[in-house]
Design a protein around this motif. Structure first.
Motif, mmCIF file in Angstrom:
data_model
loop_
_atom_site.group_PDB
_atom_site.id
_atom_site.type_symbol
_atom_site.label_atom_id
_atom_site.label_comp_id
_atom_site.label_asym_id
_atom_site.label_seq_id
_atom_site.Cartn_x
_atom_site.Cartn_y
_atom_site.Cartn_z
ATOM 1 N N ILE A 29 0.835 -1.205 0.000
ATOM 2 C CA ILE A 29 0.000 0.000 0.000
ATOM 3 C C ILE A 29 0.872 1.259 0.000
ATOM 4 N N LYS A 30 1.963 1.249 0.777
ATOM 5 C CA LYS A 30 2.877 2.407 0.793
ATOM 6 C C LYS A 30 3.523 2.620 -0.561
ATOM 7 N N ASN A 32 2.281 2.015 -3.573
ATOM 8 C CA ASN A 32 1.250 2.018 -4.614
ATOM 9 C C ASN A 32 0.937 0.604 -5.091
ATOM 10 N N PHE A 34 -1.235 -0.608 -6.849
ATOM 11 C CA PHE A 34 -1.716 -0.788 -8.217
ATOM 12 C C PHE A 34 -0.606 -1.090 -9.224
ATOM 13 N N VAL A 35 0.660 -0.825 -8.867
ATOM 14 C CA VAL A 35 1.754 -1.092 -9.807
ATOM 15 C C VAL A 35 2.652 -2.227 -9.323
ATOM 16 N N GLN A 36 2.168 -3.018 -8.362
ATOM 17 C CA GLN A 36 3.020 -4.044 -7.770
ATOM 18 C C GLN A 36 2.489 -5.461 -7.974
#
Length: 128
Positions: A29-30, A32, A34-36
């Motif tokens: 979450i830290k 992002n 969405f790109v992980q």
């Protein structure tokens, strides 16, 4: 206390698996989430290995845990957890149906481990 060592050992293993999940998702979450997708896929594969090893540890303690009547339910939940983590799959865009199902699998795997964790906690406090 000595006769309860498998309960404490399994409680510790459950706690480590749950903390591993919390740590990873805070990290995702830290950074992002969405790109992980690749890192989340690695997390689910590593979790499947960890829970699989824990299932093996649990089976080694099979005879000692016999008197607590948890062997069948716990082994089933651990097997389900391993399958859920290993089935989690993520595409590059984690908002796709495939990725959402992957998150559901991870949630189900963690729910099974949480059930075992709570049950072992009850056993520990019941024995005190």
């Amino acid at each position: 206390m000595k006769e309860n060592y498998p309960i404490y050992l399994n409680f510790l293993a459950c706690a480590l698996i749950l903390f591993w999940t919390i740590y990873n998702f805070i990290y995702f979450i830290k950074g992002n989430i969405f790109v992980q997708s690749e890192q989340i896929s690695d997390y689910s594969k590593n979790s499947a290995i960890i829970v699989g090893l824990y299932t093996g540890l649990y089976c080694i303690n099979y005879f000692t845990l016999e008197k607590y009547n948890v062997k069948i339910n716990t082994t089933s939940l651990l097997t389900i957890s391993t399958l859920m983590f290993s089935s989690a799959n993520f595409s590059q865009n984690i908002t796709t149906n495939q990725s959402i199902i992957g998150f559901i699998f991870i949630a189900m795997g963690n729910a099974a481990i949480l059930i075992i964790f709570v049950y072992l906690m009850k056993l520990i406090f019941k024995g005190s």
